[in-house]
Write an enzyme that holds these catalytic residues in place. Structure first.
Site, PDB file in Angstrom:
ATOM      1  CG  LEU A   1      -2.217   0.775   1.190  1.00 27.56           C
ATOM      2  CD1 LEU A   1      -3.006   0.591   2.475  1.00 27.56           C
ATOM      3  CD2 LEU A   1      -2.055   2.213   0.844  1.00 27.56           C
ATOM      4  CB  ALA A   2       3.563   2.615  -0.727  1.00 28.04           C
ATOM      5  CD  GLU A   3      -1.281   5.336  -2.891  1.00 22.88           C
ATOM      6  OE1 GLU A   3      -0.503   5.598  -1.944  1.00 22.88           O
ATOM      7  OE2 GLU A   3      -2.380   4.770  -2.715  1.00 22.88           O
TER       8      GLU A   3
ATOM      9  CG  ASP B   1     -10.367  11.144  -7.441  1.00 21.60           C
ATOM     10  OD1 ASP B   1     -10.393  11.236  -6.200  1.00 21.60           O
ATOM     11  OD2 ASP B   1     -11.372  10.896  -8.127  1.00 21.60           O
ATOM     12  N   GLY B   2      -7.833  11.000  -5.299  1.00 21.28           N
ATOM     13  CA  GLY B   2      -7.216  11.719  -4.183  1.00 21.28           C
ATOM     14  C   GLY B   2      -6.018  11.002  -3.588  1.00 21.28           C
TER      15      GLY B   2
ATOM     16  N   PRO C   1       0.728  10.730  -2.938  1.00 19.16           N
ATOM     17  CG  PRO C   1       0.114   9.208  -1.264  1.00 19.16           C
ATOM     18  CD  PRO C   1      -0.459  10.057  -2.383  1.00 19.16           C
TER      19      PRO C   1
ATOM     20  CG  HIS D   1     -12.923   8.181  -1.742  1.00 19.43           C
ATOM     21  ND1 HIS D   1     -12.478   8.641  -0.539  1.00 19.43           N
ATOM     22  CD2 HIS D   1     -12.628   6.861  -1.768  1.00 19.43           C
ATOM     23  CE1 HIS D   1     -11.948   7.639   0.154  1.00 19.43           C
ATOM     24  NE2 HIS D   1     -12.027   6.540  -0.571  1.00 19.43           N
TER      25      HIS D   1
END
Ligand code: TPP
Ligand code: MG
Lengths: 339, 396
Positions: free
Chosen positions: A73-75, A99-100, A104, A144
């Site tokens: 879990l890490a953009e 989108d939001g 990161p 979101h």
């Protein structure tokens, strides 16, 4: 130019099928993965779950865990490792869950994805697609429902597109994957379930081209993504009042393809640009600026923008007010006509 | 490359992630780990037996334990009622806390009034302990506002939805407590920050570990490892049991039975006290389980087996306290009846409040974007309110 992109109802080919936007992207991804073993899909929950919108449904089952990655879990990790994979010859398709949550990963997008080709005099290509479900109207909590496309269109080195209908969704995702430049692919999540007929044997429309989706003579409406449907609905309503509006789907936000818009405005003399994003320093602003430069003598009224406000996305009980709707579009058309 | 086993267990102890499901099942993402391993701090077993721990023990009075029990039952009832309200269309979405009551009540009740908490979005039990009334949580999920309580009055930061963001914010707040001279003795202040197992992959969380360590911040990192980040089991985020990560950053990490309210209370109290007296930060991994869906929009049957839930039901956080209270004769039927009545009352209150919540007016779109006036936004607001008033009274 071919028939309007939205109403594909009448094809007789045997392969014609009804699909939604979500399904169109799903099938487009599948076709791209079948065509090229270097295409991989990566993101949060895209594998076993098939994505929170089921856009990647079934892909991990059929292509395996090394081509459809349920990532940590890490953009920043998703985008940053996609860069390395691209250097290694892969064509990663990254999903940002909403989108939001792209921010990161913003640093990697702006500093590496966008600039590596330039920095290496073209020695390193970045054939990365970053899929972003965007826009509002789904009654969600904060972060979101955002429309951050202008931030990316503003960044040199990135290409930015947005599909508005199932047929485009099917083709554009494949074309974006084939593109040797990085493409931000904005998907209108509020319209994921809208249906149309797809004939996969048809020749697709080119990716980086805008398209007239309804012809008219009194004024031009320009939109992309979720607001194309809003504009078509507005045009249909206006027609009942004897008012004939042209609608153009931008499709490509960077590079912009404004030739069809200039042509149109030279005929209609009036332009309303519609988008959910905030208006300041936006795609809509850019379209307005370019049109006044190219079509100055044809304009009968100033270019008007109907957009989200320059506030954060509001609590969802207010999104009907926040989002440009048919009434606000027609109100702007009235103002333009009354100028 | 050395194997994770060697890293985690130089002394040959069994792997801390050893579990009923096979390793293959866990790695395939079909099952989560169900056993906390040898290092798990536990004071009350799932069967309601009181056990002791050499480092973390607690003297608990019957009255205190009854209080913890009441807290857990009530927040569970609030959670179930809100879930039902979502199903009935009164909320847009709900984020269930089911199964995590002990982790949250244990941590929340360990706090002192001046301590500060930074939640993610599932911390309804911590909110309860910070005296944020459950009705105040509803606006976020009904879509009437992004948050309604006063974060500074309650010492409870707004819910944070972007995974990991709040961890750095909490580190900064804790640095401020230190810079203000509030750290150093038992009357000092501390901060506690909540995040999930999935969040531990985010850069912000790692940076938070670094900052808090470098500035000796009085910060308790409270990770609720509920085994899942939506559809991804913990194994997609880490090789190492999460509490062991702390060592690499230079502070203690403890794995507590997050379904044991006593153990969570004891460990968190200790950790906050360490921070208050200048020995922070501390990482706590509360080993627990997300018993319901990720949110009301999620369908867990797509990615996990239901027998896993059955295993975890045997470790229910509330039932073990009930059994203990009864066994010790610390609570009678009248007590349980009273709690039932209190639950019914709070559920009714929540429902009543929810269905009567007014929608916000359009001016809310524009308010509080900036602390100081913005001519652009003010003009937009005036124009829009004018436009809206054109529709007033009639169908449009
Ligand atoms: C930056 C960011 N990326 C993605 C998401 C979408 N998302 C919401 S919750 C979640 C999983 C979180 O898992 P975990 O940290 O374990 O917390 P839990 O929900 O289990 O309490 C994801 C991916 C998000 N909110 N923020
Ligand atoms: Mg989790």
């Amino acid at each position: 130019m071919a028939a309007p992109a939205i109403d594909h109802a009448m094809s007789t080919a045997s392969q014609t099928q009804t699909i939604t936007i979500a399904k169109g992207i799903n099938q487009g991804l599948r076709a791209a993965m079948e065509a090229d073993p270097k295409v991989i899909v990566m993101g949060e929950d895209v594998g076993k779950l098939g994505g929170v919108f089921r856009v990647t449904d079934g892909l991990q089952k059929d292509f395996g865990e090394q081509r459809v990655l349920d990532t940590p879990l890490a953009e920043s990790g998703i985008i940053g490792t996609a860069v390395g994979l691209a250097i290694r010859g892969y064509r990663p398709v990254c999903e940002i869950q909403f989108d939001g949550f792209i921010f990161p990963g913003f640093d990697q997008i702006v500093s590496q994805v966008a600039k590596l080709h330039y920095r290496t005099q073209g020695r390193i290509k970045m054939p990365i697609v970053i899929r972003v479900p965007f826009g509002g109207g789904i009654g969600a909590v904060e972060h979101h429902s955002e429309s951050p496309e202008s931030l990316f269109a503003h960044t040199a080195g990135l290409k930015v597109v947005s599909c508005s209908n199932p047929v485009d969704a099917y083709w554009m995702i494949q074309q974006a994957i084939q593109c040797d430049d990085p493409v931000l692919f904005f998907e209108p999540k509020g319209r994921y379930h809208e249906k149309a007929q797809l004939d996969p044997t048809q020749t697709p429309y080119p990716l980086f081209r805008s398209r007239v989706v309804r012809t008219g003579s009194k004024a031009t409406l320009v939109a992309y993504g979720p607001k194309v449907r809003t504009c078509l609905d507005a045009a249909a309503a206006a027609e009942e009042d004897g008012l004939d509006l042209e609608v153009i789907d931008l499709r490509t936000l960077s590079p912009l393809d404004l030739a069809p818009v200039f042509d149109s405005v030279r005929r209609t003399g009036r332009l309303v640009v519609v988008s959910e994003a905030a208006s300041e320093s936006s795609i809509a602003s850019e379209v307005a600026a370019r049109v006044q430069q190219e079509c100055f003598y044809s304009l009968e009224a100033p270019v008007l923008r109907v957009t989200g406000f320059d506030s954060p996305y509001p609590p969802s009980k207010l999104e009907e007010e926040f989002l440009p709707d048919l009434d606000r579009v027609l109100h702007a058309v009235d103002r333009s006509l009354a100028w | 490359m050395s194997s994770p086993e060697q890293w985690t267990h130089p002394d040959g102890a069994p792997p801390a992630t050893a579990a009923t499901p096979t390793a293959e099942q866990v790695i395939a993402g079909l099952r989560a780990t169900t056993e906390g391993g040898a290092d798990l701090v536990q004071l009350l077993t799932p069967e309601g037996e009181r056990v002791h721990h050499p480092d973390f023990d607690i003297d608990i009075t019957p009255e205190e334990l009854r209080g913890l029990y009441r807290d857990m039952v009530l927040v569970r009832r609030v959670d179930r009622e809100a879930n039902a309200l979502q199903r009935q269309g009164q909320l847009g979405i709900w984020v269930p806390l089911l199964g995590q009551e002990a982790a949250q009540i244990g941590a929340g009740r360990a706090m002192q009034p001046n301590d500060m908490a930074f939640p993610s979005y599932r911390e309804h039990g911590v909110a309860w302990c910070r005296d944020v009334h459950p009705t105040q949580l509803l606006g976020i999920f009904r879509g009437t506002d992004h948050g309604t309580w006063d974060p500074m009055e309650k010492r409870f930061h707004p819910y944070v939805i972007v995974i990991g963001n709040q961890v750095l914010n909490a580190a900064g707040y804790a640095m401020g407590q230190r810079f203000d001279g509030k750290v150093g003795d038992a009357d000092g202040e501390a901060t506690i920050c909540f995040f999930g197992d999935g969040a531990t992959s985010q850069g912000d969380v790692h940076e938070g570990f670094v900052w808090a360590a470098v500035y000796d911040a009085p910060l308790v990192f409270f990770c609720q490892n509920n085994q899942w980040a939506i559809s991804e089991p913990t194994e997609r985020q880490t090789r190492l049991p999460l509490y062991q990560r702390a060592k690499g950053y230079g502070f203690p990490g403890i794995r507590v039975d997050g379904n044991d309210v006593l153990a969570t209370l004891a460990v968190t109290r200790w950790a906050l006290q360490e921070c208050r007296t200048g020995n922070g930060p501390v990482l706590i991994e509360a080993f627990t389980y997300r018993m319901d869906a990720h949110t009301t929009s999620d369908d867990p049957s797509r990615y996990r087996l239901s027998d896993e839930l059955e295993l975890w039901k045997l470790k229910d956080p509330i039932e073990r306290v009930r059994v203990h209270l009864v066994k010790q004769q610390w609570a009678d039927q009248e007590f349980f009846d009273q709690i039932q009545a209190d639950s019914d009352a709070i559920a009714a209150e929540l429902r009543e409040y929810c269905v009567n919540m007014p929608d916000p007016g359009p001016e809310r779109i524009f308010s509080n974007v900036y602390a100081e006036p913005s001519p652009v936004l003010d003009a937009q607001r005036d124009e829009f309110l004018d436009y809206v008033s054109g529709f007033a009274g009639g169908e449009h």
